[in-house]
Design a protein around this motif. Structure first.
Motif, mmCIF file in Angstrom:
data_model
loop_
_atom_site.group_PDB
_atom_site.id
_atom_site.type_symbol
_atom_site.label_atom_id
_atom_site.label_comp_id
_atom_site.label_asym_id
_atom_site.label_seq_id
_atom_site.Cartn_x
_atom_site.Cartn_y
_atom_site.Cartn_z
ATOM 1 N N SER A 65 0.966 -1.286 0.071
ATOM 2 C CA SER A 65 -0.360 0.077 0.157
ATOM 3 C C SER A 65 1.315 1.163 0.134
ATOM 4 O O SER A 65 1.640 1.643 0.690
ATOM 5 N N VAL A 66 0.355 2.431 -0.620
ATOM 6 C CA VAL A 66 1.041 3.487 -1.121
ATOM 7 C C VAL A 66 0.089 4.499 -0.639
ATOM 8 O O VAL A 66 -1.112 3.926 -0.706
ATOM 9 N N ARG A 67 0.267 6.175 0.364
ATOM 10 C CA ARG A 67 -0.493 7.233 -0.075
ATOM 11 C C ARG A 67 -0.377 7.468 -0.921
ATOM 12 O O ARG A 67 0.337 8.010 -1.564
ATOM 13 N N ALA A 68 -1.869 7.735 -1.534
ATOM 14 C CA ALA A 68 -1.786 8.672 -2.487
ATOM 15 C C ALA A 68 -3.057 10.342 -1.857
ATOM 16 O O ALA A 68 -3.519 10.012 -1.200
ATOM 17 N N VAL A 69 -2.911 11.142 -3.236
ATOM 18 C CA VAL A 69 -3.773 12.236 -2.948
ATOM 19 C C VAL A 69 -4.888 12.375 -4.025
ATOM 20 O O VAL A 69 -4.621 11.884 -4.920
ATOM 21 N N LEU A 70 -5.983 12.535 -3.433
ATOM 22 C CA LEU A 70 -7.002 12.624 -4.454
ATOM 23 C C LEU A 70 -7.052 13.288 -5.429
ATOM 24 O O LEU A 70 -7.382 14.379 -4.874
ATOM 25 N N LEU A 71 -7.912 13.300 -6.813
ATOM 26 C CA LEU A 71 -7.254 14.435 -7.523
ATOM 27 C C LEU A 71 -8.858 15.385 -7.742
ATOM 28 O O LEU A 71 -8.648 16.540 -8.287
ATOM 29 N N THR A 72 -9.866 14.403 -7.360
ATOM 30 C CA THR A 72 -11.401 15.235 -7.411
ATOM 31 C C THR A 72 -12.015 14.883 -5.976
ATOM 32 O O THR A 72 -11.660 14.313 -5.630
ATOM 33 N N ASP A 73 -13.113 16.263 -5.807
ATOM 34 C CA ASP A 73 -14.147 15.894 -5.225
ATOM 35 C C ASP A 73 -15.118 14.542 -5.566
ATOM 36 O O ASP A 73 -15.739 14.519 -6.886
ATOM 37 N N LEU A 74 -15.422 13.740 -5.288
ATOM 38 C CA LEU A 74 -16.457 12.751 -4.977
ATOM 39 C C LEU A 74 -17.066 12.778 -4.343
ATOM 40 O O LEU A 74 -17.738 13.537 -3.210
ATOM 41 N N PRO A 75 -18.810 12.362 -5.062
ATOM 42 C CA PRO A 75 -19.926 12.530 -4.306
ATOM 43 C C PRO A 75 -20.526 11.532 -3.261
ATOM 44 O O PRO A 75 -19.267 10.949 -3.048
#
Length: 191
Positions: A65-75
């Motif tokens: 596993s790695v930490r990632a950054v969400l690029l868009t808002d999610l519903p």
């Protein structure tokens, strides 16, 4: 179990003037069928469970596993009330050598852009699903082993049933032939 009951169950194996060759063949077919179901089903189940467990253990070893950054808002989660709903979203992450990557991964619904999420990578660094845990993998391997055992038993039982059906057809055809020879001799006898 009483001796009379044992004799009744093993009638095909006893010396009997009414026993036909097909009866002996059928007795051996039934014995072989149940032996293959018991032994072959167990072996198929164990081999399948072991192979599945090896595959799932390899997945646990290869994936990380790695930490990632969400690029868009999610519903937010759907109206079904499932708070663990996961949807595909664009994420970016940096590998241990400093290379930046982007891709689509399943993440929890309702998060905002910039949120830190956990994603899983395979041995080649591609996004993949989370490997099953030990308990989940053990359950899945057991389930697959049981399915393989039952499938083997089903195939063997069906093959045995076909052989027994053919033997029954052969016996009936023999009886028809014998009746065709004997039946006319019994005709025209009235009291």
């Amino acid at each position: 179990m009483s001796g009379k009951r044992v004799k009744k169950r093993l009638w095909r194996w006893r010396n009997n003037p009414l026993r036909r060759h097909d009866d002996i063949v059928e007795a051996w077919v039934v014995l072989a069928m149940w032996m293959v179901i018991a032994v072959g089903g167990a072996i198929a189940g164990l081999v399948t469970a072991h192979a599945a467990d090896d595959v799932l253990a390899r997945q646990r070893a290869e994936r990380h596993s790695v930490r990632a950054v969400l690029l868009t808002d999610l519903p937010s989660a759907s109206s079904s009330g499932d708070t663990a709903e996961r949807i595909s979203a664009d994420v970016s992450w940096t590998t241990s050598d400093g290379t930046a990557h982007t891709g689509r991964a399943l993440v929890s619904a309702g998060q905002k852009a910039g949120a830190r999420v956990l994603v899983w990578l395979d041995a080649e660094g591609r996004l993949t699903s989370q490997p099953p845990g030990r308990v989940e993998a053990g359950f899945e391997a057991g389930l697959l082993g049981t399915a393989a055992s039952l499938a083997t038993a089903g195939v063997v039982f069906a093959a045995g049933a076909v052989v027994r059906w053919r033997l029954d057809r052969r016996r009936l055809d023999g009886w028809d032939t014998e009746w065709a020879m004997v039946g006319p001799r019994w005709g025209h006898k009235t009291g």
